[in-house]
Design an enzyme around this catalytic site. Sequence first.
Site, PDB file in Angstrom:
ATOM      1  N   LYS A  75       9.078  -2.016  -4.866  1.00 26.35           N
ATOM      2  CA  LYS A  75       8.807  -0.723  -5.492  1.00 26.35           C
ATOM      3  C   LYS A  75       7.531  -0.877  -6.315  1.00 26.35           C
ATOM      4  CE  LYS A  75      11.109   2.800  -8.400  1.00 26.35           C
ATOM      5  NZ  LYS A  75      12.333   3.134  -9.155  1.00 26.35           N
ATOM      6  N   SER A 150      14.424   7.621  -8.014  1.00 23.96           N
ATOM      7  CA  SER A 150      12.992   7.435  -7.891  1.00 23.96           C
ATOM      8  C   SER A 150      12.589   6.387  -6.854  1.00 23.96           C
ATOM      9  CB  SER A 150      12.400   7.028  -9.246  1.00 23.96           C
ATOM     10  OG  SER A 150      12.893   5.762  -9.644  1.00 23.96           O
ATOM     11  N   SER A 174      18.383   5.609  -9.827  1.00 24.63           N
ATOM     12  CA  SER A 174      17.209   5.504  -8.965  1.00 24.63           C
ATOM     13  C   SER A 174      17.308   4.486  -7.840  1.00 24.63           C
ATOM     14  CB  SER A 174      15.961   5.207  -9.798  1.00 24.63           C
ATOM     15  OG  SER A 174      15.540   6.380 -10.443  1.00 24.63           O
TER      16      SER A 174
END
Lengths: 484, 479
Positions: A75, A150, A174
Amino acid sequence: MHKLSLSELAAGLRAKQFSSVELTQHYLQRIARRPELNAYITVTGERALAQAAAADAALAKGEAGPLTGIPLAHKDIFCTEGVKTSCGSKMLDNFIAPYNATVVEKLDAARMVTLGKLNMDEFAMGSSNETSHYGPVLNPWAPDCVPGGSSGGSAAAVAAGLAPIATGTDTGGSIRQPAALCGITGLKPTYGRVSRWGMIAYASSLDQGGPMARSAADAALLLQAMAGFDPKDSTSADLPVPDYGETLQNSLQGLKIGLPEQFFSADLDSGIASVIEAAVNEYRQLGASVQTVSLPSLELAIPAYYVIASAECSSNLSRFDGVRFGYRCQNPQDLTDLYVRSRGEAFGAEVKRRILMGTYALSAGYYDAYYLKAQQVRRLISNDFRQALAQVDVLMGPVTPAPAFRLGEKTGDPVQMYLSDIYTIAVNLAGLPAMSIPAGFSGGKPVGLHLIGGYFAEQYLLQIAHQYQQATGWHQQFPADYAG
Amino acid sequence: MHTQWEAVIGLEIHTQLATQSKIFSGAATAYGAEPNTQACAVDLGLPGVLPVLNQEAVRMAVTFGLAIDAEIAPQSVFARKNYFYPDLPKGYQISQYELPIVGKGHLDIEVDGQSKRIGVTRAHLEEDAGKSLHEDFHGLSGIDLNRAGTPLLEIVSDPDLRSAKEAVAYMRKLHELVRYLEICDGNMQEGSFRCDANVSVRPKGQAEYGTRVEIKNINSFKFVEKAINHEIERHIDVLESGGKIVQETRLYDANKDETRSMRSKEEANDYRYFPDPDLLPVVVTEELKQQILATLPELPEAKKQRFAAQYGLDAETAATLTSSRELADYYENLVKLSGCEAKLCGNWVCGDLLGALNKAGLEISQCPVQSERLAGLLKRIADNTISGKIGKQVFDKLWNSTLSADEIIEQEGLVQITDTAAIEAIIDAIIAANPGQVEQYRAGKDKVFGFFVGQAMKQTQGKANPDEVNKILRAKLSN
């Protein structure tokens, strides 16, 4: 190759069925072929091939560990030395991290190959990946739908076979929410289990990194390498890391499952409700007993979360001021102009909204009514979970109230967007470990089963997830469009 | 002074703790390095970095707390003080707000022979900011983050001080104490010890405080006194002409000897304090407290009293000798090494040594005459090898060389003449050569005696033992 598990990949590498370079090339080609998914912000092809070549050398010398030569993607919230680390924001579009996050450091040391950096909601603030400066990510199962957020890029990349496994972070859901919406396995560890050093902070008391994988067994392997005490993170837990693979095969006979009644309200999508019911029945078959438990303060979780997370982010994001790194506006007239325009031009609407909410909540005269009250609520919620988990071994329920929603559907209504995290947020407030595992489909879109355990019960959660995945095949489903 | 008014003063003193590394990072704290060479990723506030508390700073704060007899919080909490400024890299300063590490304590000061107890409200740990450099950048500002993250202990007094003189006495006392405890180098030029003063004025006898004004960043004892006195005068002028004091922050301008407004209460920042989620509460166990208590050095007051008793020194000498730990150590070393009478040692340290240090603008730690070398000199005075007067010459040479006292005495031929026959011969010659003076002396003019002593010392270049000279002269002249 992209349908193989991590242990199959490791075995293939050892048996010389393919090299790490070949495996890496395979993934780099897949990434290049499917740009429409928008899962990657940065692809580090050259670097990946160099890491793969080094891994092959280690494999040849017999110095390989369980993850050596296996590709992954991070990420874009994890600082990666020499690589752009944008956090999904225009603010850091020019930021080349000068150091590695501990997670990156550890996975590099395990000789994994980094394919690139994955798309995400700006500064991890969002539930749909639509707040990213780099545009939304598509859901591989339904291209008109969001992948969740997210960690939307992580979930979509793993679901579509653009990475065998990925890192994600979970502040209010997330990891779990996008894992559920994309039909993969995501684990949010206990707060403090994985170091936050180098993980760009959104809400420090809630943020936690974890694996996003195709199966619980894969997640166990990655967590093994990610977890552990880090002297650079004062909030990391100084506790030994158990062998997460050790108990995967153990039977669930006698397992006590609790279903929080508040997780099954009228708002829950009926398709999801029946998937969860079927999954719970599957667990009964595996020897578990089921009872209802209560989390009476759950309804307070969302307001408490948006006070605490916003308050912390309003302070955490103050360092992005255009002075030392990141975006700086053109020709600032004076200091105030530099601050106002740099921040005004580089932060997106959702980030600004949360900074404003947090600044308000911490202001003199409001602190007691908002921040302090939210902390008290947080305590109540933790106590609820403590009491529930005193009666049962694990809590189960839905991860999301509905399956993946359409792109743009909720961007105009932030509160509706916030409500999509209703089941995940309370877990972060309590700091507990939790997973989302694929358990079926509703209207053709994946549905996740939520597993919530006691503090540092990751090993147990992984076992509970793995046993289910041995008995069912939901985690092996592949979106048809990306199967080839 | 205006007798119907009373000043109320409280001081906030920022002491820079003498740790090797910063409070939340491993970067060095040494002063004077090239800009931004002592700022690591944490000090720069890069995305993703986290603070880790330096336990040495905790130990120093607890040491201070125990020395002022204060409550030590078993758990204290770091909070973020949020404001934007270019030399504040994170956009917040990590400080302590609601739960400081050191609670209520006290310090006794002495003003005009009167002892007074001053309350310490609290002392808390925090990080320093960097420095903005406004010169040499052609209309722009430079930022040096070397100082960012340097540990500070902010010591807040109760509003117990009633004059600038008391404020300075308190500040000096604190300065002496932190140096004694070796938790701060006390260097005021480098900003290691700086002061904010809260000043208000009220009619004598009134219980409520007047409106207070904070004067920021005063970095010398002299300026503290001047700034406070100036501010008191200004308040009284305003009040007596029927005006009102505005609560505000002011800066002291040493060049103009005046304070001027920096910002009013309305313009004050809302710092939005909240507990720093990156740091755990600071736990000070009873065990750690006891451990630190056991290593606490003898404190200035106790040392002063011991010096007076143990060495038979008067109060003033004892106070001077114990004004710093280094000076006290120097003195005790000197007594031990020289084996001389403690008073003699005291006179030499307070007289010649401190005089020379003052003249050269040096601290005792920079003294070119180490206690071993001064001890060598005092021994020779004590055993009559040289006279006290010659001793002063030898001291000058000690100061300007690396030789020992014995080497200097030897090289310069300064050994005292104690040979009675030799002195008698010289005195006989003087008496013979000055019959007029002999007459006067014998006629009862005692003062002339000094003339003979002077002559004797002159002819022996001061090397004659003065006691011997006196004795022999008296005997010969009275014949």
